[in-house]
Design a protein around this motif. Structure first.
Motif, mmCIF file in Angstrom:
data_model
loop_
_atom_site.group_PDB
_atom_site.id
_atom_site.type_symbol
_atom_site.label_atom_id
_atom_site.label_comp_id
_atom_site.label_asym_id
_atom_site.label_seq_id
_atom_site.Cartn_x
_atom_site.Cartn_y
_atom_site.Cartn_z
ATOM 1 N N MET A 9 8.654 5.604 -5.494
ATOM 2 C CA MET A 9 8.697 4.144 -5.496
ATOM 3 C C MET A 9 9.905 3.631 -4.714
ATOM 4 N N SER A 10 10.919 4.461 -4.597
ATOM 5 C CA SER A 10 12.122 4.014 -3.913
ATOM 6 C C SER A 10 11.880 3.788 -2.423
ATOM 7 N N SER A 11 10.961 4.561 -1.842
ATOM 8 C CA SER A 11 10.671 4.365 -0.414
ATOM 9 C C SER A 11 10.008 3.021 -0.154
ATOM 10 N N PRO A 12 8.937 2.656 -0.902
ATOM 11 C CA PRO A 12 8.411 1.301 -0.704
ATOM 12 C C PRO A 12 9.399 0.212 -1.089
ATOM 13 N N MET A 72 0.826 -1.201 0.000
ATOM 14 C CA MET A 72 0.000 0.000 0.000
ATOM 15 C C MET A 72 0.860 1.251 0.000
ATOM 16 N N PHE A 73 2.000 1.197 0.663
ATOM 17 C CA PHE A 73 2.919 2.324 0.645
ATOM 18 C C PHE A 73 3.368 2.602 -0.778
ATOM 19 N N PHE A 74 3.552 1.549 -1.546
ATOM 20 C CA PHE A 74 3.914 1.681 -2.961
ATOM 21 C C PHE A 74 2.816 2.419 -3.734
ATOM 22 N N THR A 75 1.551 2.025 -3.542
ATOM 23 C CA THR A 75 0.459 2.654 -4.288
ATOM 24 C C THR A 75 0.228 4.092 -3.837
ATOM 25 N N VAL A 76 0.337 4.348 -2.534
ATOM 26 C CA VAL A 76 0.180 5.718 -2.040
ATOM 27 C C VAL A 76 1.307 6.606 -2.559
ATOM 28 N N SER A 77 2.502 6.040 -2.678
ATOM 29 C CA SER A 77 3.642 6.809 -3.192
ATOM 30 C C SER A 77 3.408 7.245 -4.637
ATOM 31 N N ILE A 78 2.743 6.393 -5.416
ATOM 32 C CA ILE A 78 2.397 6.777 -6.787
ATOM 33 C C ILE A 78 1.455 7.978 -6.774
ATOM 34 N N SER A 79 0.455 7.943 -5.896
ATOM 35 C CA SER A 79 -0.491 9.055 -5.787
ATOM 36 C C SER A 79 0.219 10.340 -5.361
ATOM 37 N N ILE A 80 1.135 10.228 -4.422
ATOM 38 C CA ILE A 80 1.891 11.397 -3.976
ATOM 39 C C ILE A 80 2.716 11.969 -5.126
ATOM 40 N N ALA A 81 3.292 11.089 -5.955
ATOM 41 C CA ALA A 81 4.117 11.543 -7.078
ATOM 42 C C ALA A 81 3.309 12.392 -8.053
ATOM 43 N N VAL A 82 2.108 11.948 -8.383
ATOM 44 C CA VAL A 82 1.277 12.710 -9.309
ATOM 45 C C VAL A 82 0.840 14.022 -8.666
ATOM 46 N N SER A 83 0.595 14.001 -7.359
ATOM 47 C CA SER A 83 0.218 15.243 -6.674
ATOM 48 C C SER A 83 1.370 16.241 -6.663
ATOM 49 N N ALA A 116 6.034 14.187 -13.030
ATOM 50 C CA ALA A 116 5.375 13.062 -12.365
ATOM 51 C C ALA A 116 6.155 11.755 -12.485
ATOM 52 N N VAL A 117 6.734 11.482 -13.654
ATOM 53 C CA VAL A 117 7.429 10.199 -13.837
ATOM 54 C C VAL A 117 8.671 10.099 -12.953
ATOM 55 N N PRO A 118 9.576 11.098 -12.973
ATOM 56 C CA PRO A 118 10.707 11.010 -12.032
ATOM 57 C C PRO A 118 10.258 11.025 -10.578
ATOM 58 N N ALA A 119 9.212 11.829 -10.277
ATOM 59 C CA ALA A 119 8.709 11.857 -8.898
ATOM 60 C C ALA A 119 8.125 10.507 -8.512
ATOM 61 N N MET A 120 7.488 9.845 -9.475
ATOM 62 C CA MET A 120 6.934 8.518 -9.234
ATOM 63 C C MET A 120 8.056 7.523 -8.930
#
Length: 460
Positions: free
Chosen positions: A248-251, A60-71, A240-244
């Motif tokens: 992703m590195s945290s999860p 879930m941390f992985f999926t939330v991190s994707i959302s944070i990246a787009v934000s 967004a892509v580099p931020a994503m």
């Protein structure tokens, strides 16, 4: 819609503190509910349940991190446009980031949902722990599009300088979750599945609050236009892509830690899972720092006020230092309480004690990395954030936890992560300072060249 770029005026320390504090309240409330989840589930008396939540939380941390990246893309692009005074561009990009985010998150759910058991098994879950984690995650993952909408909307409101309403979405989500948790877990007897359903319903409550703030109050969403969305896809993707990849590195780091902890048994996994739930509650004010500094930097970059950008970085460091000293001290004093409320076994308690006594103090250095990431993501060089975070997640995590795990046992997992945070926090902050100075020099050169051009051709 705002009449001016509010973050280009006034005290940078005040802006950073207010943005961080309000962001922290929202994050800490959300993660406090996750911590209470863990507490309720630990009352059921099965260590496999706690371990299952730990494995599921890694995904879930992985999926939330994707959302944070787009934000992050939403915040950077909207804030920069507002700093330039172009509010129509800000509105268009807010609309398009939201549309792209919803489509992308839905695709992630479609791809990942049928593969959940394989992913959890790869992380080290097995037997009853695997079954429990699978059921929990299959329910929770369905809320990813709602999380995406909430995160992007909060990013848009932070870009406008409206930190208060950005906080409301996460606060409401937390309240709904806290109310439903004991009802579904104990009253209806749904156990771990009840916790997942409560979290899912709470995530959908974020959508309603976010809609009110972005659409009703700020009127920042317009009619969707496919051609304009395609036109904005490139600037959105460049951030967004580099931020994503960065997020992703945290999860990835968490997955490495959880997989290595599994070698020490379920007690170690439970200890790491409890520490993982405590961290965002205690250090939410630091996790919110990147999202707080970003809009201040982006608005002032749009307005070309470089001295305020330097001041914002300094203000962020001062805030992080004060916060770290206060909260690390409080955590040190509360460690026995944490062991007691989670009914931790001797092995699990050892990890909690070690983190509260030693590992927690590394979060000041991790906050330096958060500041650096905000600089690179919002000022046009997000790939640097990716490299820094992946460096911390890989060479700053795996070799160190293996080395110190061999020397110190399970406690070495915590210590290895701490050492990696210190190293990469310092490296990232120095790089960010230098990059900001480079931007300032380029701007001064551009102004100088423009002035010379006008003097040479006065009639042009």
């Amino acid at each position: 819609m705002p009449k001016q770029a509010t973050l280009t005026q006034g005290s940078t320390f005040k802006h950073v503190s207010i943005m961080s504090f309000t962001g922290a309240l929202g994050l800490m409330a959300m993660f406090l509910v996750d911590l209470v989840d863990m507490l309720f589930l630990s009352m059921l008396g099965e260590r496999e349940i706690v371990a299952a939540v730990g494995f599921a939380s890694t995904v879930m941390f992985f999926t939330v991190s994707i959302s944070i990246a787009v934000s992050i893309a939403a915040t950077a692009l909207v804030a920069r446009a507002i700093g330039e005074g172009n509010f129509e561009l800000a509105k268009r990009r807010a609309t398009n980031v939201l549309a792209i985010g919803v489509l992308f998150s839905s695709a992630v759910v479609w791809f990942l949902w049928p593969r959940i058991p394989e992913v959890l098994f790869f992380l080290g879950a097995n037997f009853r722990t695997l079954d429990l984690a699978t059921g929990y995650l299959q329910i929770l993952l369905l809320g990813m599009p709602a999380v995406m909408i909430g995160m992007i909307a909060s990013g848009i409101m932070r870009a406008l300088g409206d930190a208060r309403r950005a906080m409301y979405a996460t606060l409401v989500c937390s309240v709904v979750n806290a109310v439903l948790d004991p009802i579904l877990i104990f009253v209806f007897g749904l156990g771990i599945h009840g916790a997942a359903i409560a979290s899912l319903l709470a995530r959908f409550s974020m959508v309603a609050v976010s809609y009110y703030g972005v659409v009703k109050m700020h009127r920042m969403l317009g009619a969707f236009d496919g051609a304009e969305c395609f036109k904005d896809l490139k600037p959105i993707a460049l951030i967004a892509v580099p931020a994503m990849l960065t997020n992703m590195s945290s999860p990835l780091a968490n997955a490495i830690v959880m997989a290595y902890a599994a070698e020490f048994g379920d007690h170690a996994v439970a200890g790491v899972a409890i520490v993982g739930r405590v961290i965002p509650v205690v250090f939410g004010g630091l996790f919110a720092l990147s999202g707080a500094v970003g809009p201040v930097l982006a608005q002032n970059y749009g307005a070309r006020q470089f001295q305020r950008m330097h001041n914002a970085m300094t203000s962020a460091v001062v805030y992080a230092l004060i916060y770290s000293v206060l909260l690390c001290s409080a955590l040190y004093l509360a460690q026995d309480f944490l062991v007691a409320i989670f009914h931790a076994t001797e092995e699990t308690a050892s990890l909690i004690h070690f983190f509260a006594t030693y590992g927690s103090f590394s979060f000041f250095f991790q906050s330096l990395l958060f500041i650096a990431i905000a600089v690179f993501n919002n000022l046009g060089k997000p790939l640097n954030s990716t490299l820094l975070n992946f460096g911390r997640a890989t060479i700053g995590t795996w070799p160190l936890i293996v080395l110190f795990g061999w020397l110190m046992g399970a406690d070495g997992i915590i210590f290895g992560q701490a050492v990696g945070s210190v190293i990469f926090g310092c490296i990232g902050f120095v790089m960010a300072r230098r990059y900001l100075k480079e931007l300032e020099v380029k701007e001064e050169q551009a102004v100088s060249d423009s002035s010379l051009s006008q003097q040479a051709c006065p009639n042009r």
